[in-house]
Design an enzyme around this catalytic site. Structure first.
Site, PDB file in Angstrom:
ATOM      1  N   ASP A 166      41.994  41.475  38.618  1.00 27.79           N
ATOM      2  CA  ASP A 166      43.328  41.423  38.015  1.00 27.79           C
ATOM      3  C   ASP A 166      43.644  40.154  37.206  1.00 27.79           C
ATOM      4  O   ASP A 166      43.339  39.046  37.631  1.00 27.79           O
ATOM      5  CB  ASP A 166      44.414  41.470  39.103  1.00 27.79           C
ATOM      6  CG  ASP A 166      44.206  42.561  40.113  1.00 27.79           C
ATOM      7  OD1 ASP A 166      43.231  43.302  40.009  1.00 27.79           O
ATOM      8  OD2 ASP A 166      45.042  42.653  41.020  1.00 27.79           O
TER       9      ASP A 166
ATOM     10  N   GLN B 155      41.619  37.036  38.821  1.00 25.06           N
ATOM     11  CA  GLN B 155      40.951  37.116  40.104  1.00 25.06           C
ATOM     12  C   GLN B 155      39.452  37.062  39.881  1.00 25.06           C
ATOM     13  O   GLN B 155      38.913  37.793  39.034  1.00 25.06           O
ATOM     14  CB  GLN B 155      41.279  38.472  40.760  1.00 25.06           C
ATOM     15  CG  GLN B 155      42.687  38.622  41.258  1.00 25.06           C
ATOM     16  CD  GLN B 155      42.845  37.956  42.608  1.00 25.06           C
ATOM     17  OE1 GLN B 155      42.370  38.451  43.616  1.00 25.06           O
ATOM     18  NE2 GLN B 155      43.498  36.811  42.632  1.00 25.06           N
TER      19      GLN B 155
END
Ligand code: FRU
Length: 487
Positions: A47, A63
């Site tokens: 993400d 991420q």
């Protein structure tokens, strides 16, 4: 490497520098590295996080599990940009190094406050018997990119009635207050979006669960976002397990939006949420993060990847990328998405195509280009993106009789994720001309249809850089342009 709990959750300081250097070296040799999409130096990206304008620059985090192409112990990687197109690597920003984020510094968002950036994210924790605990955590980043985590969690687990799967706080300032919308799950397995409120960012109160129809929230809501376009509130979220009778999607998990007539965050009430629509009709877009930027634009960026699917780059120890930065606009209650205007800065050589064109050959050492084609009403166009070796292609079939744009990635030479289908279809009005803007960057495509009315995004893996466009069409009125992108 055998990926089990132990290897996935090995603390960062136990990985040797030489191991990481070796991984990066291997990754750099990949023929599937993109030229202009954000991708990990090694390991797995997922993400987008903390997208914001701070310190005179765009800040974007993502991420990452840097040690392999799997979902393991996640941290936040930091990038900055002056133009939303060229990104500088600012290194790892938030590491999973406290007892509140011991099993991952999960997704979150950021908001500039005076001369600092406030970051709110989820600390994922697993107990000895592998039960989940979730903490919503805070951190301040200063203008030198130094990060100070707050010592106490902002929110501990979820209120009564909800499971400990509560994550991905979306922070927003409204009427002098801060609000956080957090993805969650009720004890009886319904997705939920929970609203919290704070005056000073460090103390948070639970206002309630947004009154979304339980049919549209699946069994778990991930990555909720709230933006305002022309004053209309728009919720963007990922309802895992959404019933396919509610929305027809083929991807393992959907990413949707719903336009609201109003939202009252104090009382956690939405007014007339429109039935959710898919944000993307392609294969891999998920976990979109959207913001109202200080320049007045609504901007979004998506993860191009999905969990629980193997990708061809896994064998090279890296996986996934982010989308281009997209501008969101609204017309007649419909969300439009287009690459931000700055993307045009990437264009170099221009070639025109028309109804006579059969093939356009581009620089075989580049792999990144863009084409814009207007397909007249009641005609068909087959567009194949191939390589100079001619041993595979990605195919778009546009039929303006039916009002259908189909993408097929089964003939690329390196198919994957076929369990979830080899093709995707996006529908537009029949018997009308259609404008296609297709971005190709080595191993990713983003296809924007009718000025962003719909988007189809996906990864595809040819055996060599894409550099050939094959055009089969039955209309002499076809018109288009192809631009090489800078290398
Ligand atoms: C969505 C997600 C989030 C979570 C993060 C972990 O892709 O599962 O819900 O915070 O990824 O990396």
């Amino acid at each position: 490497m055998i990926w089990n709990r132990q290897t996935r959750y090995t603390p960062y300081n136990e990985w040797s520098d030489s191991k990481v250097a070796d991984l990066k070296k291997q990754v750099q040799q990949s023929k599937w590295r993109m030229k202009h999409h954000i991708q990990p130096d090694s390991g797995l990206l997922n993400d987008p996080n903390g997208f914001s304008y701070f310190n005179g620059k765009w800040n974007l985090f993502y991420q990452v599990f840097p040690f392999g192409p799997v979902h393991g112990l996640k941290s936040w990687k930091h990038l900055t940009s002056k133009n939303l197109v060229d990104w500088e690597d600012e290194g790892l920003a938030i590491k999973p190094d406290t007892k509140y984020d011991s099993h991952g510094a999960y997704t979150g968002t950021a908001i500039p406050v005076n001369d600092k950036l406030f970051i709110m994210y989820t600390g994922n924790v697993r107990t000895k018997d592998w039960k989940r605990e979730s903490y919503q955590l805070g951190a301040w980043m200063n203008r030198d990119n130094q990060i100070e985590k707050l010592s106490k969690p902002l929110i501990v687990n979820a209120p009564e009635g909800y499971t400990t799967s509560i994550r991905d706080p979306y922070i927003i300032q409204k009427n002098g207050k801060y609000f956080a919308i957090v993805g969650g799950q009720t004890n009886d397995n319904n997705g939920a979006a929970l609203v919290y409120e704070s005056d000073g960012l460090e103390d948070w109160n639970f206002n309630g669960e947004l009154n979304l129809d339980g049919k549209i929230t699946g069994y778990m809501v991930e990555c909720p976002n709230l933006i305002f376009i022309d004053d209309k509130p728009v919720l963007i979220f990922c309802p895992q397990g959404l019933d396919k009778n509610e929305l027809n999607y083929q991807n393992i998990y959907p990413n949707v939006y719903s336009v609201l007539d109003g939202i009252d965050l104090k009382n956690a009430k939405v007014e007339n949420a429109s039935h959710p629509q898919l944000l993307d009709d392609g294969f891999d877009a998920y976990a979109t993060e959207a913001i109202n930027a200080p320049d007045g634009r609504a901007l979004a960026v998506s993860w191009i990847g999905l969990p629980e699917i193997d990708y061809p780059t896994d064998s090279e120890n890296w996986a996934h990328c982010l989308s281009l930065i997209k501008e969101l606009t609204m017309r007649d209650g419909h969300l439009y998405q287009n690459p931000v205007a700055e993307v045009k800065e990437l264009r170099t050589t221009e070639v025109n195509l028309d109804g006579e064109s059969e093939q356009i050959d581009l620089d075989r050492n580049n792999g990144s280009f863009e084409t814009e084609i207007t397909v007249p009403a009641n005609t068909t166009l087959n567009l194949k993106v191939a390589n100079a070796k001619d041993d595979g292609y990605l195919e778009f079939s546009i039929d303006t009789n039916k009002g259908e744009i189909k993408v097929d990635r089964s003939q690329t030479g390196n198919p994957f994720g076929e369990k979830f289908g080899r093709t995707r279809i996006s529908s537009v009005k029949a018997h009308k001309s259609v404008k296609i803007r297709l971005v190709i960057d080595v191993s990713v495509f983003e296809c924007y249809i009718d000025n962003g009315y719909s988007v189809m995004t996906g990864r595809f893996f040819l055996n060599d850089l894409p550099s050939v466009l094959k055009i089969e069409n039955n209309s002499s009125d076809l018109k288009g342009t192809v631009w090489e992108w800078r290398k």
